[in-house]
Design an enzyme around this catalytic site. Structure first.
Site, mmCIF file in Angstrom:
data_model
loop_
_atom_site.group_PDB
_atom_site.id
_atom_site.type_symbol
_atom_site.label_atom_id
_atom_site.label_comp_id
_atom_site.label_asym_id
_atom_site.label_seq_id
_atom_site.Cartn_x
_atom_site.Cartn_y
_atom_site.Cartn_z
ATOM 1 N N GLY A 174 9.681 -45.108 64.915
ATOM 2 C CA GLY A 174 8.043 -45.287 64.506
ATOM 3 C C GLY A 174 7.540 -46.712 64.157
ATOM 4 C CB THR B 19 2.049 -46.283 66.108
ATOM 5 O OG1 THR B 19 2.398 -45.923 67.781
ATOM 6 C CG2 THR B 19 0.834 -46.318 66.681
ATOM 7 C CB THR C 111 -2.665 -50.789 71.281
ATOM 8 O OG1 THR C 111 -3.334 -50.177 71.237
ATOM 9 C CG2 THR C 111 -1.271 -51.853 72.731
ATOM 10 C CD GLU D 88 8.906 -45.147 75.099
ATOM 11 O OE1 GLU D 88 9.199 -44.402 73.955
ATOM 12 O OE2 GLU D 88 7.795 -45.843 75.452
HETATM 13 C C1 FAD Z 1 0.488 -37.738 70.487
HETATM 14 C C2 FAD Z 1 0.859 -38.593 70.319
HETATM 15 C C3 FAD Z 1 2.602 -38.752 70.063
HETATM 16 C C4 FAD Z 1 2.653 -40.764 69.477
HETATM 17 N N1 FAD Z 1 4.060 -40.268 69.175
HETATM 18 C C5 FAD Z 1 4.323 -41.696 68.431
HETATM 19 C C6 FAD Z 1 5.524 -41.621 68.262
HETATM 20 O O1 FAD Z 1 6.474 -41.301 68.160
HETATM 21 N N2 FAD Z 1 5.726 -43.330 67.682
HETATM 22 C C7 FAD Z 1 5.425 -44.619 67.154
HETATM 23 O O2 FAD Z 1 5.390 -45.406 67.182
HETATM 24 N N3 FAD Z 1 3.640 -43.995 68.209
HETATM 25 C C8 FAD Z 1 3.171 -42.925 68.634
HETATM 26 N N4 FAD Z 1 2.238 -42.705 69.585
HETATM 27 C C9 FAD Z 1 1.487 -43.764 69.257
HETATM 28 C C10 FAD Z 1 0.789 -43.834 70.572
HETATM 29 O O3 FAD Z 1 1.836 -45.138 71.246
HETATM 30 C C11 FAD Z 1 -0.961 -44.967 70.318
HETATM 31 O O4 FAD Z 1 -1.828 -44.221 69.826
HETATM 32 C C12 FAD Z 1 -0.729 -46.136 72.059
HETATM 33 O O5 FAD Z 1 -0.055 -46.842 71.439
HETATM 34 C C13 FAD Z 1 -2.050 -46.209 71.609
HETATM 35 O O6 FAD Z 1 -2.645 -46.886 69.751
HETATM 36 P P1 FAD Z 1 -3.737 -46.625 69.222
HETATM 37 O O7 FAD Z 1 -4.258 -44.903 68.831
HETATM 38 O O8 FAD Z 1 -3.718 -47.416 68.079
HETATM 39 O O9 FAD Z 1 -4.810 -47.191 70.123
HETATM 40 P P2 FAD Z 1 -5.614 -48.365 69.974
HETATM 41 O O10 FAD Z 1 -4.665 -49.745 69.786
HETATM 42 O O11 FAD Z 1 -6.674 -48.927 68.821
HETATM 43 O O12 FAD Z 1 -6.597 -48.551 71.173
HETATM 44 C C14 FAD Z 1 -7.655 -48.014 71.223
HETATM 45 C C15 FAD Z 1 -7.972 -47.818 72.835
HETATM 46 O O13 FAD Z 1 -7.988 -48.877 72.840
HETATM 47 C C16 FAD Z 1 -7.819 -49.096 74.164
HETATM 48 N N5 FAD Z 1 -7.378 -50.810 74.091
HETATM 49 C C17 FAD Z 1 -7.022 -51.586 72.877
HETATM 50 N N6 FAD Z 1 -6.808 -53.519 73.119
HETATM 51 C C18 FAD Z 1 -6.991 -52.580 74.472
HETATM 52 C C19 FAD Z 1 -6.844 -54.725 75.634
HETATM 53 N N7 FAD Z 1 -6.557 -56.195 74.725
HETATM 54 N N8 FAD Z 1 -8.186 -54.443 76.467
HETATM 55 C C20 FAD Z 1 -8.018 -53.284 76.859
HETATM 56 N N9 FAD Z 1 -8.052 -51.934 76.209
HETATM 57 C C21 FAD Z 1 -7.532 -52.264 74.643
HETATM 58 C C22 FAD Z 1 -6.170 -49.013 74.317
HETATM 59 O O14 FAD Z 1 -5.728 -48.578 75.822
HETATM 60 C C23 FAD Z 1 -7.172 -47.404 74.073
HETATM 61 O O15 FAD Z 1 -6.994 -46.729 74.602
HETATM 62 C C24 FAD Z 1 1.814 -41.271 69.625
HETATM 63 C C25 FAD Z 1 0.338 -40.820 70.026
HETATM 64 C C26 FAD Z 1 0.432 -39.564 69.547
HETATM 65 C C27 FAD Z 1 -2.003 -39.617 70.834
#
Ligand code: FAD
Length: 387
Positions: A123, A125, A131, A245
């Site tokens: 856990g 995100t 991110t 990973e």
């Molecule tokens: C099916 C699924 C399973 C998952 N499982 C897990 C889990 O088990 N545990 C867990 O902790 N998380 C999990 N995640 C979360 C996943 O790690 C995040 O969705 C991913 O890291 C992106 O974060 P976000 O969705 O908040 O996107 P955001 O951080 O909101 O980013 C959105 C977009 O903007 C881009 N972006 C953001 N900042 C920048 C920057 N500075 N420069 C350029 N581009 C940028 C990103 O690349 C992305 O494409 C899961 C996600 C999914 C969809």
């Protein structure tokens, strides 16, 4: 099956292939349609010991290297299955192995190795921080012999099919630390216990058959002995696990890539339109050949990352680049595969649309492609830090 370069892991490949062959396309298709969990498949992989590949023998695992473990993941995806249902069981325990106390390792690792306990969830995100992990708002406050957790997580996978979760929470407020990466800690959370006392799980319906959830914590109490390593060092501990990973996910994408190329090559050789196989047209051949080249190149980078990791050498750049190349290559192969299946690519019974959805995820999670580019720009090329 399309030729991929022979390697020294053929014995593992044959064994995993034989197990996967007991779970044909129709099995994975039905589970996908029901939005179910491939329980029998995961049980079979666990009983055969494959998910304990990275656990040292002294704790009941098989003590294999990352290269061998990655071959297991690759073969699962190459068989038409989806390792996303269980890959957490293979790598989440790495945090315990590297940073847990002896007592914690003795307690958890043998049970994880045997499959009695599943540690499939991590856990990290949160909805507001995304991110930008250092901005997480979930807090764990020490009260006597317990930590009290409040906050929220999102996209936390396999919670309903795990016994334990590794949780990242802030133990020192951001405003009080000198470096933003400090002041976060990781804990082992007993999920079934937590559901009864302070944690609410809300499943998220999503594009792939991937069990993932929102989690809400309201005064969830965790015994202090469930803290892994030192308080405040959790972010670093999570980072330590990322190379393994990323490399394992790269291997899954490579497995997907081979699967798409196998399927489209066969289909393009058999499907006759305008009086000849569609695969006789170079407009059809070239995207397939290009995908093959890209998957094969990503495969080399994946084994380079494994080699460095297994030799305890720095491999951040290679692990990230392997994940980038493999996720891109499998997506290109997926596009070629669906395109040259014509309308049939959209029919469930061909499995192409299912695998197409599944492989798309890896451009976003567990790390998005942009963040890998940013890593390479900053840490490999030395360009100015952007965030
Ligand atoms: C099916 C699924 C399973 C998952 N499982 C897990 C889990 O088990 N545990 C867990 O902790 N998380 C999990 N995640 C979360 C996943 O790690 C995040 O969705 C991913 O890291 C992106 O974060 P976000 O969705 O908040 O996107 P955001 O951080 O909101 O980013 C959105 C977009 O903007 C881009 N972006 C953001 N900042 C920048 C920057 N500075 N420069 C350029 N581009 C940028 C990103 O690349 C992305 O494409 C899961 C996600 C999914 C969809």
């Amino acid at each position: 099956m399309v030729r991929s370069a022979p390697d020294r892991y053929q014995e593992i490949r044959d064994a995993v292939r034989a197990l996967c062959a007991q779970f044909p396309d129709s099995y994975h298709r039905e589970i996908d349609a029901q939005r179910g969990y491939p329980e029998a498949f995961v049980d079979a992989l666990t009983s055969a010991g494959w998910l304990a590949a990275l656990i040292p023998q002294e704790y009941g695992g098989s003590g294999l290297g990352l290269a061998e473990a990655s071959v297991v993941m690759e073969e699962i995806n190459r068989s038409g299955g989806n390792a996303g249902a269980c890959h957490g069981q293979m790598y989440n325990m790495g945090t315990l192995l590297r940073h847990g106390s002896d007592a914690q390792k003795q307690l958890y690792l043998p049970k994880i190795a045997s499959g009695e306990w599943r540690l499939q969830s991590m856990g990290v995100t949160e909805p507001t921080s995304g991110t930008d992990t250092t901005k997480i708002r979930t807090t764990a406050v020490k009260r006597g012999d317990r930590y009290v957790v409040n906050g929220q997580k999102v996209w936390i996978s396999r919670v309903q099919h795990s016994d334990w979760m590794i949780l990242l929470a802030r133990t020192t407020p951001l405003a009080e630390v000198t470096k933003k990466t400090e002041g976060m800690s990781i804990f082992m959370v007993d999920l079934r216990q937590a559901e009864k006392s302070g944690m609410t799980v809300r499943p998220i319906a999503n594009m792939v058959n991937h069990e993932t959830n929102e989690l809400f914590f309201e005064n969830l109490e965790i015994p202090a002995e469930n803290l892994i390593g030192q308080e405040g060092r959790g972010f670093k501990y999570i980072l330590d696990g990322l190379n393994a990973e990323r490399t394992l996910i790269a291997a899954e994408c490579i497995g997907d890539g081979w699967w798409f190329i196998d399927r489209v090559t066969k289909y393009a050789s058999e499907r006759v339109v305008f009086g000849r196989p569609i695969g006789q047209n170079q407009g059809v051949q070239f995207p397939i050949a290009e995908s093959y080249i890209e998957v094969a190149a990503a495969n080399l980078m994946r084994f380079r990352a494994c080699e460095l990791f297994d030799a305890h050498q720095p491999c951040g750049a290679e692990a990230n680049m392997a994940k980038y190349l493999a996720a891109k290559a499998s997506w290109e192969a997926a596009n070629a595969c669906i395109q040259f299946h014509g309308g049939f690519g959209f029919a469930d019974e061909y499995d192409v649309e299912r695998k197409f959805r599944e492989t798309r995820l890896y451009q976003v999670a567990p790390i998005s492609t942009n963040l890998i580019l940013s890593y390479v720009a900053e840490h490999v090329l030395g360009l100015p830090r952007s965030f």
